[in-house]
Every structure is written in structure tokens, then in C-alpha cells.
Scaffold this motif. Structure first.
Motif, PDB file in Angstrom:
ATOM      1  N   ASP A 205      -7.297 -18.455 -10.023  1.00  0.00           N
ATOM      2  CA  ASP A 205      -7.538 -19.882 -10.171  1.00  0.00           C
ATOM      3  C   ASP A 205      -7.632 -20.519  -8.789  1.00  0.00           C
ATOM      4  OD1 ASP A 205      -4.904 -20.153  -9.249  1.00  0.00           O
ATOM      5  OD2 ASP A 205      -4.079 -20.476 -11.245  1.00  0.00           O
TER       6      ASP A 205
ATOM      7  N   SER B  81     -12.893 -16.570 -19.274  1.00  0.00           N
ATOM      8  CA  SER B  81     -12.987 -17.675 -18.321  1.00  0.00           C
ATOM      9  C   SER B  81     -13.426 -18.948 -19.017  1.00  0.00           C
ATOM     10  CB  SER B  81     -13.977 -17.354 -17.196  1.00  0.00           C
ATOM     11  OG  SER B  81     -13.993 -18.406 -16.241  1.00  0.00           O
TER      12      SER B  81
ATOM     13  N   TYR C  10     -16.325 -12.554 -11.279  1.00  0.00           N
ATOM     14  CA  TYR C  10     -16.148 -13.172  -9.957  1.00  0.00           C
ATOM     15  C   TYR C  10     -15.674 -14.602 -10.114  1.00  0.00           C
ATOM     16  CZ  TYR C  10     -17.366 -15.567  -5.605  1.00  0.00           C
ATOM     17  OH  TYR C  10     -17.314 -16.339  -4.480  1.00  0.00           O
ATOM     18  N   ARG C  11     -14.784 -15.009  -9.165  1.00  0.00           N
ATOM     19  CA  ARG C  11     -14.392 -16.405  -9.063  1.00  0.00           C
ATOM     20  C   ARG C  11     -14.223 -16.755  -7.584  1.00  0.00           C
ATOM     21  NH1 ARG C  11     -11.309 -20.069  -7.643  1.00  0.00           N
ATOM     22  NH2 ARG C  11     -11.109 -21.998  -8.849  1.00  0.00           N
TER      23      ARG C  11
ATOM     24  N   TRP D 166     -22.973 -16.930 -16.484  1.00  0.00           N
ATOM     25  CA  TRP D 166     -22.607 -17.628 -15.251  1.00  0.00           C
ATOM     26  C   TRP D 166     -22.490 -19.123 -15.487  1.00  0.00           C
ATOM     27  CZ3 TRP D 166     -27.476 -16.311 -16.634  1.00  0.00           C
ATOM     28  CH2 TRP D 166     -28.513 -17.222 -16.417  1.00  0.00           C
TER      29      TRP D 166
ATOM     30  N   GLN E  91     -17.059 -28.492 -13.067  1.00  0.00           N
ATOM     31  CA  GLN E  91     -16.146 -27.387 -13.334  1.00  0.00           C
ATOM     32  C   GLN E  91     -15.809 -27.344 -14.824  1.00  0.00           C
ATOM     33  OE1 GLN E  91     -12.644 -27.505 -10.834  1.00  0.00           O
ATOM     34  NE2 GLN E  91     -13.580 -25.991  -9.491  1.00  0.00           N
TER      35      GLN E  91
ATOM     36  N   THR F 202     -10.810 -21.100 -14.318  1.00  0.00           N
ATOM     37  CA  THR F 202      -9.856 -20.007 -14.154  1.00  0.00           C
ATOM     38  C   THR F 202     -10.431 -18.745 -14.768  1.00  0.00           C
ATOM     39  OG1 THR F 202      -8.005 -21.562 -14.225  1.00  0.00           O
ATOM     40  CG2 THR F 202      -7.496 -19.258 -14.655  1.00  0.00           C
ATOM     41  N   LEU F 203     -10.063 -17.620 -14.193  1.00  0.00           N
ATOM     42  CA  LEU F 203     -10.455 -16.323 -14.722  1.00  0.00           C
ATOM     43  C   LEU F 203      -9.184 -15.551 -15.064  1.00  0.00           C
ATOM     44  CD1 LEU F 203     -12.611 -14.059 -15.192  1.00  0.00           C
ATOM     45  CD2 LEU F 203     -12.338 -13.480 -12.778  1.00  0.00           C
TER      46      LEU F 203
ATOM     47  N   VAL G 267     -18.416 -18.915 -10.723  1.00  0.00           N
ATOM     48  CA  VAL G 267     -17.752 -18.030 -11.685  1.00  0.00           C
ATOM     49  C   VAL G 267     -18.830 -17.332 -12.495  1.00  0.00           C
ATOM     50  CG1 VAL G 267     -16.167 -17.838 -13.643  1.00  0.00           C
ATOM     51  CG2 VAL G 267     -15.748 -19.572 -11.891  1.00  0.00           C
TER      52      VAL G 267
ATOM     53  N   TYR H 210      -4.579 -15.771  -6.614  1.00  0.00           N
ATOM     54  CA  TYR H 210      -4.411 -14.872  -7.755  1.00  0.00           C
ATOM     55  C   TYR H 210      -2.943 -14.476  -7.893  1.00  0.00           C
ATOM     56  CZ  TYR H 210      -4.125 -10.779  -4.608  1.00  0.00           C
ATOM     57  OH  TYR H 210      -3.754  -9.886  -3.647  1.00  0.00           O
TER      58      TYR H 210
END
Length: 278
Positions: free
Chosen positions: A266, A194, A7-8, A48, A55, A198-199, A85, A270
Motif C-alpha cells: 500500500d 486489488s 505491480y504497485r 490495469w 485512485q 492496495t495490493l 497498479v 509492504y
């Protein structure tokens, strides 16, 4: 092999997705229609980034060899924290032993990594791949899985500077070593990476027949599609989730990530990019 979720977005109570969704990750651990194995009960992991941390700060992790559906600590933690995230993984062990150090996600500094799939004939290629890891990184390999070796190969090839290029180089090395040992299709997998901001979610296999991977449609679109869906009020406009299989049965809420593609989530939303390894 396994099932995972990432998740983001706005800080969220992870239990909303991991426990409470119609087809939550815990429910997938018991019944996974799109998985190679229906049951994924060989341990789990949850990583997590705290909502009150800067960040890209250091993530926390929790791993257990209990089945996810039977672990009260997972329920307590995922309801107690909020995170912008987070990554979670339920494991179906192919060969490496069931132990905490083999549970995903794996962590190095501010990076988290997890994998659904395998490096084919890993015992044949393990020595060559392990020796390719940067000597300064090698002491951080704590378990015995192919996934953790691949993570440290990607770190060796510059994950902290360019995750997409680094994972491509790591997979190239696996495929090259595999070819030297007569392995026909060395890599199978979906991968999540991640840094807390960003993921990156990858779908790739040497054979071109990769395990399933989906991500949610943006929340404002979902609200227009389903104006009476009260559950959508739990999510902010920037919320996105990437999953091995959809978390609900509502048509159009999840889109499949194409083969040989990386989905990048991000602050701008996406996007998909081609993930060309060779």
C-alpha cells in the motif's frame, strides 16, 4: 498451474515487467522452472488501473486465448499504457475450457482478482459453492473456473470491506464443503486482489504446501545493493512487484512470501501478516 505478476507503485509501462525482464511473465509462459507446469500457454489476461484515473477507479482488462508469447496485442497494449497498479496472468488450464471468460484477472467494479492453483475436485463441490454466492453477484459469474467462483464467494463474504477476512471466510467455506464431500486438501493457491490502491497477495493451501510466491525488495535497497544496475532507474522508490517466481537472477532482489501469509502493498510500503483461515 499458472504464473502471475502484480505491480504497485509509481505509474509504469507494464511491458517493462511483463515483456522485458530477464525472466519476464511472457518468458515464464514458455519456461517456468518453479511452476507445476513448465509451459503456460492456455491464454492470458492483463488488468490495469489507468494512470490518469482516480485512485481506486475502474480498471481495464484484456484477455486472450492465444499463448502470451504469440500475441501482438499484448505487446502493443503493455507498451502503450502506464499504470500504477496492474495484474497479469498466464494460464495452464487444468480442466475448465480455454475461453476468454476463464482467463484471469477477474473484475468486479473496481476490484481485480487472480489465482494460481485449484479447488480440488471442483466438479464435486461446484454446486454447493456456486449456490453460496450472493444472488445479486451470481449473474456476474461469466466463466466456468473454480477461481471465479472463489472470487465471488469472497465478494459475498465482504471483500469490498475487508479483503483478508473475506478471502479467509471464502476459503473456510471451500474447505467445509470439501470435507463434506471427502476432499482431503480442498484449496491450493496463491491469490492476488486489488482495489487500485492496495495490493493483497496471499499464499495458502489446506495441505500447507503452497505454490511459490515472491515479492521484490524495496527499490532504494536494491539501488544500494546494485549501484551499477541501470535497469533500476526505470522504477520509482515505491515500486513493488509480486510474482509467482523471480523476474531476474540477481541475488537478494526477491524474497519469498511465507506459507499462510498475506503480503500487503500500500502507500506505506509492504508488510506481511499471518493468513489464518481456521
Amino acid at each position: 498451474m499458472c504464473r502471475w505478476l502484480a505491480y504497485r507503485g509509481e505509474p509504469l509501462q507494464p511491458a517493462i515487467l511483463i515483456l522485458d525482464a530477464e525472466h519476464s511473465l511472457v518468458k515464464q509462459s514458455l519456461n517456468s522452472p518453479l511452476g507445476a507446469e513448465t509451459v503456460n500457454g492456455d491464454g492470458f489476461g492483463f488488468g490495469w488501473y489507468p494512470a490518469d484515473a482516480a485512485q481506486g477507479g475502474l480498471p481495464a482488462t484484456f484477455h486472450s486465448i492465444e499463448p502470451a508469447w504469440n500475441d501482438q496485442n499484448l505487446r502493443e497494449i503493455t507498451r502503450a499504457v502506464r499504470s500504477p497498479v496492474f495484474l497479469s496472468h498466464v494460464r495452464a488450464a487444468a480442466a475448465p475450457p480455454i475461453q476468454q471468460t476463464n482467463c484471469h484477472p477477474f473484475r468486479y467494479e473496481n476490484w481485480l482478482f487472480m489465482h494460481n492453483g485449484y479447488l480440488a475436485d471442483f466438479p464435486l463441490v461446484k454446486r454447493d459453492l456456486t449456490f453460496a454466492i450472493d444472488p445479486d453477484l451470481y449473474p456476474h459469474v461469466q466463466g466456468t473456473t473454480d477461481s471465479e467462483v472463489l472470487f465471488h464467494l469472497a465478494l459475498t463474504f465482504g471483500l469490498r470491506d475487508d479483503p483478508v477476512a473475506a478471502l479467509a471466510k471464502a476459503i473456510q467455506r471451500v474447505e467445509s464443503v470439501g470435507a463434506d464431500h471427502g476432499v482431503k486438501f480442498p484449496v491450493q493457491g496463491t491469490f492476488a486482489v486489488s482495489d487500485g490502491v492496495t495490493l493483497w497477495a496471499f499464499r495458502y493451501s489446506t495441505q500447507g504446501r503452497t505454490r511459490s510466491l515472491f515479492h521484490s525488495v524495496d527499490v532504494p535497497t536494491l539501488r544500494r545493493m546494485y549501484p551499477d544496475a541501470e535497469r533500476l532507474s526505470l522504477f520509482g522508490d515505491d515500486a513493488h512487484v509480486v510474482v509467482s517466481e523471480p523476474l531476474n537472477s540477481l541475488p537478494g532482489t526477491f524474497v519469498e512470501v511465507p506459507e499462510s501469509t498475506v503480503a500487503i502493498l500500500d502507500p506505506d510500503g509492504y508488510r506481511h501478516e499471518s493468513f489464518a483461515v481456521r
